[in-house]
Design a protein around this motif. Structure first.
Motif, PDB file in Angstrom:
ATOM      1  N   SER A   1     -62.140 -99.380   8.776  1.00  0.00           N
ATOM      2  CA  SER A   1     -61.121-100.373   8.401  1.00  0.00           C
ATOM      3  C   SER A   1     -61.727-101.765   8.513  1.00  0.00           C
ATOM      4  CB  SER A   1     -59.868-100.242   9.266  1.00  0.00           C
ATOM      5  OG  SER A   1     -58.910 -99.417   8.642  1.00  0.00           O
ATOM      6  N   ALA A   2     -62.814-101.956   7.778  1.00  0.00           N
ATOM      7  CA  ALA A   2     -63.659-103.122   8.003  1.00  0.00           C
ATOM      8  C   ALA A   2     -63.831-103.982   6.757  1.00  0.00           C
ATOM      9  CB  ALA A   2     -65.041-102.664   8.487  1.00  0.00           C
ATOM     10  N   LEU A   3     -64.139-105.230   7.006  1.00  0.00           N
ATOM     11  CA  LEU A   3     -64.463-106.189   5.957  1.00  0.00           C
ATOM     12  C   LEU A   3     -65.853-105.917   5.402  1.00  0.00           C
ATOM     13  CD1 LEU A   3     -63.084-109.038   8.117  1.00  0.00           C
ATOM     14  CD2 LEU A   3     -62.244-108.639   5.785  1.00  0.00           C
ATOM     15  N   ALA A   4     -66.021-106.166   4.100  1.00  0.00           N
ATOM     16  CA  ALA A   4     -67.316-105.915   3.473  1.00  0.00           C
ATOM     17  C   ALA A   4     -67.557-106.934   2.366  1.00  0.00           C
ATOM     18  CB  ALA A   4     -67.377-104.498   2.929  1.00  0.00           C
ATOM     19  N   PRO A   5     -67.846-108.184   2.726  1.00  0.00           N
ATOM     20  CA  PRO A   5     -68.100-109.206   1.703  1.00  0.00           C
ATOM     21  C   PRO A   5     -69.351-108.882   0.879  1.00  0.00           C
ATOM     22  CG  PRO A   5     -67.737-110.195   3.871  1.00  0.00           C
ATOM     23  CD  PRO A   5     -67.936-108.727   4.080  1.00  0.00           C
ATOM     24  N   ALA A   6     -69.396-109.434  -0.309  1.00  0.00           N
ATOM     25  CA  ALA A   6     -70.594-109.342  -1.134  1.00  0.00           C
ATOM     26  C   ALA A   6     -71.527-110.501  -0.794  1.00  0.00           C
ATOM     27  CB  ALA A   6     -70.224-109.380  -2.611  1.00  0.00           C
ATOM     28  N   SER A   7     -72.724-110.462  -1.314  1.00  0.00           N
ATOM     29  CA  SER A   7     -73.674-111.552  -1.086  1.00  0.00           C
ATOM     30  C   SER A   7     -73.072-112.869  -1.560  1.00  0.00           C
ATOM     31  CB  SER A   7     -74.974-111.270  -1.837  1.00  0.00           C
ATOM     32  OG  SER A   7     -75.560-110.059  -1.403  1.00  0.00           O
ATOM     33  N   GLY A   8     -73.142-113.881  -0.702  1.00  0.00           N
ATOM     34  CA  GLY A   8     -72.625-115.197  -1.047  1.00  0.00           C
ATOM     35  C   GLY A   8     -71.150-115.383  -0.801  1.00  0.00           C
ATOM     36  N   GLU A   9     -70.444-114.334  -0.388  1.00  0.00           N
ATOM     37  CA  GLU A   9     -69.010-114.425  -0.135  1.00  0.00           C
ATOM     38  C   GLU A   9     -68.712-114.655   1.340  1.00  0.00           C
ATOM     39  OE1 GLU A   9     -66.979-111.689  -3.640  1.00  0.00           O
ATOM     40  OE2 GLU A   9     -67.103-110.912  -1.598  1.00  0.00           O
ATOM     41  N   THR A  10     -67.590-115.336   1.596  1.00  0.00           N
ATOM     42  CA  THR A  10     -67.101-115.478   2.955  1.00  0.00           C
ATOM     43  C   THR A  10     -66.113-114.363   3.254  1.00  0.00           C
ATOM     44  OG1 THR A  10     -65.177-116.823   2.375  1.00  0.00           O
ATOM     45  CG2 THR A  10     -67.274-117.989   2.728  1.00  0.00           C
ATOM     46  N   THR A  11     -65.814-114.197   4.528  1.00  0.00           N
ATOM     47  CA  THR A  11     -64.790-113.227   4.924  1.00  0.00           C
ATOM     48  C   THR A  11     -63.428-113.647   4.382  1.00  0.00           C
ATOM     49  OG1 THR A  11     -66.012-112.592   6.905  1.00  0.00           O
ATOM     50  CG2 THR A  11     -63.644-112.181   6.909  1.00  0.00           C
ATOM     51  N   ALA A  12     -63.127-114.939   4.442  1.00  0.00           N
ATOM     52  CA  ALA A  12     -61.828-115.430   3.975  1.00  0.00           C
ATOM     53  C   ALA A  12     -61.588-115.088   2.511  1.00  0.00           C
ATOM     54  CB  ALA A  12     -61.740-116.939   4.189  1.00  0.00           C
ATOM     55  N   GLN A  13     -62.635-115.090   1.709  1.00  0.00           N
ATOM     56  CA  GLN A  13     -62.482-114.793   0.293  1.00  0.00           C
ATOM     57  C   GLN A  13     -62.011-113.362   0.034  1.00  0.00           C
ATOM     58  OE1 GLN A  13     -66.533-116.423  -0.687  1.00  0.00           O
ATOM     59  NE2 GLN A  13     -65.480-117.200  -2.506  1.00  0.00           N
ATOM     60  N   GLN A  14     -62.217-112.480   1.008  1.00  0.00           N
ATOM     61  CA  GLN A  14     -61.809-111.087   0.820  1.00  0.00           C
ATOM     62  C   GLN A  14     -60.294-110.953   0.719  1.00  0.00           C
ATOM     63  OE1 GLN A  14     -64.644-109.156   0.285  1.00  0.00           O
ATOM     64  NE2 GLN A  14     -65.342-111.259   0.615  1.00  0.00           N
ATOM     65  N   TYR A  15     -59.572-111.914   1.270  1.00  0.00           N
ATOM     66  CA  TYR A  15     -58.110-111.844   1.315  1.00  0.00           C
ATOM     67  C   TYR A  15     -57.455-112.338   0.024  1.00  0.00           C
ATOM     68  CZ  TYR A  15     -58.684-111.224   6.372  1.00  0.00           C
ATOM     69  OH  TYR A  15     -59.040-110.753   7.615  1.00  0.00           O
ATOM     70  N   GLU A  16     -58.213-113.027  -0.810  1.00  0.00           N
ATOM     71  CA  GLU A  16     -57.639-113.655  -2.000  1.00  0.00           C
ATOM     72  C   GLU A  16     -57.103-112.611  -2.971  1.00  0.00           C
ATOM     73  OE1 GLU A  16     -60.706-116.174  -3.529  1.00  0.00           O
ATOM     74  OE2 GLU A  16     -60.668-117.522  -1.795  1.00  0.00           O
ATOM     75  N   GLY A  17     -55.842-112.786  -3.365  1.00  0.00           N
ATOM     76  CA  GLY A  17     -55.244-111.881  -4.335  1.00  0.00           C
ATOM     77  C   GLY A  17     -54.579-110.661  -3.728  1.00  0.00           C
ATOM     78  N   PHE A  18     -54.620-110.540  -2.404  1.00  0.00           N
ATOM     79  CA  PHE A  18     -54.026-109.382  -1.746  1.00  0.00           C
ATOM     80  C   PHE A  18     -52.817-109.806  -0.922  1.00  0.00           C
ATOM     81  CE2 PHE A  18     -58.440-108.113  -2.532  1.00  0.00           C
ATOM     82  CZ  PHE A  18     -58.211-106.935  -3.254  1.00  0.00           C
ATOM     83  N   ALA A  19     -51.986-108.830  -0.596  1.00  0.00           N
ATOM     84  CA  ALA A  19     -50.715-109.113   0.080  1.00  0.00           C
ATOM     85  C   ALA A  19     -50.944-109.602   1.505  1.00  0.00           C
ATOM     86  CB  ALA A  19     -49.852-107.857   0.099  1.00  0.00           C
ATOM     87  N   PRO A  20     -50.053-110.465   1.997  1.00  0.00           N
ATOM     88  CA  PRO A  20     -50.139-110.925   3.389  1.00  0.00           C
ATOM     89  C   PRO A  20     -49.773-109.797   4.345  1.00  0.00           C
ATOM     90  CG  PRO A  20     -48.123-111.712   2.383  1.00  0.00           C
ATOM     91  CD  PRO A  20     -48.916-111.067   1.281  1.00  0.00           C
ATOM     92  N   THR A  21     -50.104-110.003   5.619  1.00  0.00           N
ATOM     93  CA  THR A  21     -49.822-109.003   6.652  1.00  0.00           C
ATOM     94  C   THR A  21     -48.991-109.675   7.746  1.00  0.00           C
ATOM     95  OG1 THR A  21     -51.994-109.535   7.594  1.00  0.00           O
ATOM     96  CG2 THR A  21     -51.862-107.584   6.204  1.00  0.00           C
ATOM     97  N   PRO A  22     -47.676-109.701   7.583  1.00  0.00           N
ATOM     98  CA  PRO A  22     -46.813-110.482   8.484  1.00  0.00           C
ATOM     99  C   PRO A  22     -46.782-109.992   9.924  1.00  0.00           C
ATOM    100  CG  PRO A  22     -45.512-109.124   6.984  1.00  0.00           C
ATOM    101  CD  PRO A  22     -46.914-109.069   6.490  1.00  0.00           C
ATOM    102  N   ASP A  23     -47.194-108.745  10.173  1.00  0.00           N
ATOM    103  CA  ASP A  23     -47.189-108.241  11.545  1.00  0.00           C
ATOM    104  C   ASP A  23     -48.485-108.559  12.292  1.00  0.00           C
ATOM    105  OD1 ASP A  23     -44.623-107.101  11.493  1.00  0.00           O
ATOM    106  OD2 ASP A  23     -45.381-105.357  10.414  1.00  0.00           O
ATOM    107  N   PHE A  24     -49.458-109.109  11.583  1.00  0.00           N
ATOM    108  CA  PHE A  24     -50.745-109.446  12.185  1.00  0.00           C
ATOM    109  C   PHE A  24     -50.772-110.965  12.351  1.00  0.00           C
ATOM    110  CE2 PHE A  24     -55.439-109.971  12.138  1.00  0.00           C
ATOM    111  CZ  PHE A  24     -55.784-109.030  13.090  1.00  0.00           C
ATOM    112  N   VAL A  25     -50.329-111.426  13.514  1.00  0.00           N
ATOM    113  CA  VAL A  25     -50.088-112.857  13.733  1.00  0.00           C
ATOM    114  C   VAL A  25     -51.158-113.440  14.641  1.00  0.00           C
ATOM    115  CG1 VAL A  25     -48.454-114.571  14.572  1.00  0.00           C
ATOM    116  CG2 VAL A  25     -47.610-112.496  13.429  1.00  0.00           C
TER     117      VAL A  25
END
Length: 236
Positions: free
Chosen positions: A94-118
């Motif tokens: 259940s892990a993040l896997a950015p591509a070369s040149g990408e930040t971790t934050a960019q992985q979230y773009e375009g995907f639904a928020p997670t309101p229980d993860f505060v």
């Protein structure tokens, strides 16, 4: 249960944000019982460079081919640290896997928020998970006792790490596996599936929370064994 053959014997486990290496204990016990040599990284969670350096120090101590495993933020760490010559395969839990040149934050773009993860961020820029939401957001299928211990032993992460780019994604050159928790409230499910598929990972889905490395340790260990038995002959 699979037993070790003439394949990879070294396993390195990398924890994610808000946690430390102790959460890997059940996976560690399972793998060492099968004959594997398991090492656990303690990330400082202060920067991507610092966490990669901590992982590299452990990889330097391995005596041959190694499977490198990361949970959550640890996925970003192994994506960079996995370029180490000892690493033969990668396992994303259940892990993040950015591509070369990408930040971790960019992985979230375009995907639904997670309101229980505060995440609550202090004036110093370090974040903790909200105590009241911790169990439902991080460890919904854990016992109350285990969830409370995880909550109260949190390691804060420097939130600036999510803006640091991966220079070279190891999954582009090395075979990868992924275990994805289908009840994960920390990431949008579509985001997890997208990252793992893009990395070309062999995906195993399991009904679990974000704390699947604890609550589904057997499935996680089995996937690591699969990687250990096939990484040397797989195509990245």
């Amino acid at each position: 249960m699979s037993t070790i053959g003439q394949q990879i014997k070294n396993i390195v486990l990398v924890h994610g944000a808000f946690a430390d290496g102790a959460g890997w204990r059940r996976v560690y016990d399972d793998l060492t019982a099968r004959g594997y040599r398991v090492s656990i990284v303690q990330n400082p969670l202060t920067s991507l460079a610092d966490d990669v350096a901590a992982t590299t120090r452990v990889l330097d101590r391995q005596d041959g081919p190694t499977v490198l495993v990361g949970h959550s933020w640890g996925g970003t760490v192994i994506t960079e640290a996995g370029n180490h010559p000892n690493v033969a395969g990668l396992v994303y839990v259940s892990a993040l896997a950015p591509a070369s040149g990408e930040t971790t934050a960019q992985q979230y773009e375009g995907f639904a928020p997670t309101p229980d993860f505060v995440i609550e961020v202090g004036e110093d820029g370090y974040g903790f998970l909200n105590s009241e939401k911790f169990k439902v957001g991080f460890a919904a299928d854990a016992t109350d006792e285990d969830a409370a211990f995880l909550r109260d032993s949190q390691v804060p992460i420097n939130m600036s790490v999510f803006e640091e780019a991966v220079t070279r994604a190891a999954w582009a050159d090395k075979p990868s596996w992924a275990v994805i928790a289908t009840e994960d409230k920390s990431f949008d499910q579509a985001m997890l599936q997208h990252m793992a598929s893009r990395a070309g990972a062999k995906i195993t889905n399991v009904s679990a929370s974000h704390a699947l490395y604890i609550t589904q340790s057997g499935v996680v260990a089995d996937t690591i064994v699969d990687a250990a038995e096939h990484a040397l002959t797989a195509v990245g």
